[in-house]
Design an enzyme around this catalytic site. Structure first.
Site, PDB file in Angstrom:
ATOM      1  N   ASP A 185      16.141  11.793  -8.600  1.00 57.07           N
ATOM      2  CA  ASP A 185      17.524  12.302  -8.609  1.00 57.07           C
ATOM      3  C   ASP A 185      18.151  12.414  -7.225  1.00 57.07           C
ATOM      4  OD1 ASP A 185      17.529  12.417 -11.315  1.00 57.07           O
ATOM      5  OD2 ASP A 185      17.470  14.602 -11.477  1.00 57.07           O
TER       6      ASP A 185
ATOM      7  N   ASP B  20      -0.005  17.413  20.530  1.00 61.96           N
ATOM      8  CA  ASP B  20       0.601  18.416  21.420  1.00 61.96           C
ATOM      9  C   ASP B  20       1.561  19.388  20.749  1.00 61.96           C
ATOM     10  OD1 ASP B  20      -0.809  17.227  23.439  1.00 61.96           O
ATOM     11  OD2 ASP B  20       0.912  16.325  24.434  1.00 61.96           O
TER      12      ASP B  20
ATOM     13  N   HIS C 145      -9.318  10.950   2.676  1.00 63.65           N
ATOM     14  CA  HIS C 145      -8.472   9.754   2.614  1.00 63.65           C
ATOM     15  C   HIS C 145      -7.146   9.976   3.347  1.00 63.65           C
ATOM     16  CE1 HIS C 145      -6.024   6.628   0.313  1.00 63.65           C
ATOM     17  NE2 HIS C 145      -7.103   5.944   0.647  1.00 63.65           N
TER      18      HIS C 145
ATOM     19  N   LYS D 154       3.213   4.426  -1.128  1.00 58.96           N
ATOM     20  CA  LYS D 154       3.335   5.362  -2.252  1.00 58.96           C
ATOM     21  C   LYS D 154       4.604   6.172  -2.027  1.00 58.96           C
ATOM     22  CE  LYS D 154      -1.313   4.749  -1.650  1.00 58.96           C
ATOM     23  NZ  LYS D 154      -1.997   4.327  -0.412  1.00 58.96           N
TER      24      LYS D 154
ATOM     25  N   HIS E 273       0.811  -1.212   0.000  1.00 64.23           N
ATOM     26  CA  HIS E 273       0.000   0.000   0.000  1.00 64.23           C
ATOM     27  C   HIS E 273       0.850   1.271   0.000  1.00 64.23           C
ATOM     28  CE1 HIS E 273      -3.439   2.424   1.952  1.00 64.23           C
ATOM     29  NE2 HIS E 273      -3.879   2.023   0.794  1.00 64.23           N
TER      30      HIS E 273
ATOM     31  N   LYS F 123      -4.298  10.193   6.131  1.00 63.39           N
ATOM     32  CA  LYS F 123      -3.968   9.327   7.274  1.00 63.39           C
ATOM     33  C   LYS F 123      -2.937  10.076   8.112  1.00 63.39           C
ATOM     34  CE  LYS F 123      -4.190   6.387   3.364  1.00 63.39           C
ATOM     35  NZ  LYS F 123      -5.477   5.856   3.458  1.00 63.39           N
TER      36      LYS F 123
END
Length: 480
Positions: free
Chosen positions: A226, A405, A398, A221, A219, A400
């Protein structure tokens, strides 16, 4: 004995055998064990098929290794420095976070590094404009990893750009999940491959027969350009991330664009994933070197933590738990799926009962029905304890993220559900920087303008049909 009786007896014995395997051999959670036992009990034939396709664990195979070739020297140096109390000495931003840093450094193969700059990207058009521009400017290599690349307009433009860079002599390597990007066939990639571009499919469905189940997906990404720029976060590649979707509306996600030495460690994770399933590693052709020491006094200090099935610890989830435990004032969470295991849920419960301001933001509509209604059950339990839950109404959220604090924040690919913390290959960045935490907090507060609060009175008045869907989905939650 008739053939029918023999078949029934064989199925019964096989179900009993699988039940014993689940209990005594596989290291599933108690909830997942009971869920699979119920499936085998009530669905004797279908349960066997479901278990074979979705239930088996990854063990002793190259897919669940997490070797980081270039960072071993840095890890050894930092572990020794931490033991001598010299790694994070006299650094106020690390106060109270020593346990979290130690855990990631010692058990999660995550050195403490820094990013020279971190851009928080919360809009699909903004993210892809930046990514495409960086790819166009690439001179040496473009290494990209995505769970899902769609074959729509944006996906097509993306592949054509990679094809153009490959023709220019830039090394282009594309790693995709074998199921999430199943439409990305070699036929579709013909021009890209002919131009010299490389592609690899992580854990393709056919590997299920030799390695495990379809449940274990990559999952992550990650993008490295470079050796100076890295991308990581929640966006996949497709039109729905940049345009209004008929079903879900505006897609609200979060992604990071990172520069600095932290790029090396994301690159190492990419190489590790690329090499999974190969008898001989292919990392030698990468010439970059990870410095044994990098200054932690400039930029954004961070640790990049990967997790996956079969590994000894639930690395990212343990990071979530430690962040929750150290909270003194507030915990802000954004997640599309909220199905916490006992450890996460219990720590959030204790935080709420301790007077910590816990705010959770979830979507107003499902893209996976069972997961949504299981989410509704768990957030309802926390509302009863005093948490504040917001329903995002502007489309589908979507992102996450979690921020605690004004001190520590995390962003990545990991949802707060069983699938992410136990079944999928995920990656999160843990950032120890007040300015970054304040940016994440401000983003959360900005999103509140598109939310409505879910009060306890409204939740208690939900229909009987919704209660049934909640409780049924809760039973399935260990398998979702």
């Amino acid at each position: 004995m008739s053939w029918t009786e023999f078949l029934i007896l064989s199925i019964l014995l096989l179900n009993i055998f699988l039940g014993l395997v689940i209990i005594f051999h596989e290291r599933k959670s108690a909830q997942a064990t009971w869920a699979w036992l119920m499936v085998l009990l009530f669905l004797p034939v279908a349960g066997l098929i479901f278990y074979f396709i979705f239930g088996r664990e990854l063990k002793n195979n190259p897919w669940n290794e997490n070797s980081l070739f270039k960072t071993n020297a840095l890890l050894r140096y930092q572990r020794e420095a931490f033991a001598k109390r010299t790694l994070i000495r006299n650094t106020p931003s690390f106060e109270g976070l020593e346990g979290l840093i130690y855990m990631h450094l010692t058990h999660n193969h995550a050195p403490l590094t820094h990013a020279r700059s971190v851009d928080l990207l919360t809009d699909g058009k903004e993210k892809f404009e930046a990514l495409f521009e960086d790819i166009r400017s690439a001179q040496d290599y473009v290494h990209l990893q995505y769970f899902a690349i769609n074959t729509d307009e944006l996906g097509g433009n993306f592949i054509r750009l990679l094809t153009e860079k490959a023709r220019q002599g830039v090394e282009v390597m594309l790693l995709v999940d074998g199921l999430g990007s199943y439409k990305l066939t070699n036929r579709y990639l013909k021009n890209y491959l002919n131009a010299g571009g490389k592609v690899k499919r992580f854990f393709p469905p056919r590997s299920m027969f030799s390695y495990g189940s379809l449940n274990h997906r990559n999952h992550r990404k990650i993008g490295i350009i470079d050796d100076g720029i890295a991308y990581m976060g929640g966006f996949n590649i497709g039109d729905k991330y940049t345009t209004e979707n008929d079903n879900l509306g505006y897609w609200r996600d979060s992604h990071l664009r990172i520069t600095g030495s932290a790029v090396h460690h994301l690159h190492d994770q990419f190489i590790s994933d690329w090499n999974k399933g190969r008898k001989v590693g292919s990392h030698e052709f990468h010439s970059y070197q990870v410095p044994v020491f990098s200054s932690l006094n400039s930029g954004v200090p961070m640790q990049i933590v990967a997790s996956g099935p079969g590994l000894e610890h639930n690395q990212v989830k343990n990071g979530f738990v430690r962040m929750i435990q150290k909270a003194k004032h507030y915990i802000y969470i954004q997640t599309p799926y909220f199905i916490p295991d006992f450890g996460l849920f219990d720590n959030l419960r204790v935080a709420i009962l301790s007077g910590i301001d816990v705010k959770i933001m979830i979507p107003n509509k499902p893209d996976h029905p069972f997961i949504y209604w299981a989410t509704y059950f768990y957030i309802g339990e926390l509302i009863k304890l005093g948490a504040t839950v917001y329903i995002y109404d502007h489309g589908f959220i979507h992102a996450k993220t979690m921020v605690v604090d004004d001190q520590v924040s995390t962003l990545g690919t990991t949802n707060m559900d069983e699938r992410s913390v136990r079944l999928n290959f995920e990656v999160n960045t843990f950032m120890y920087d007040e300015a970054m935490a304040l940016r994440m907090k401000e983003t959360f507060q900005h999103d509140l303008a598109h939310c409505r609060k879910l009060p306890l009175e409204e939740y208690e008045q939900r229909s009987t049909w919704i209660r049934i869907k909640e409780n049924f989905s809760k039973l399935l939650s260990p398998l979702l």
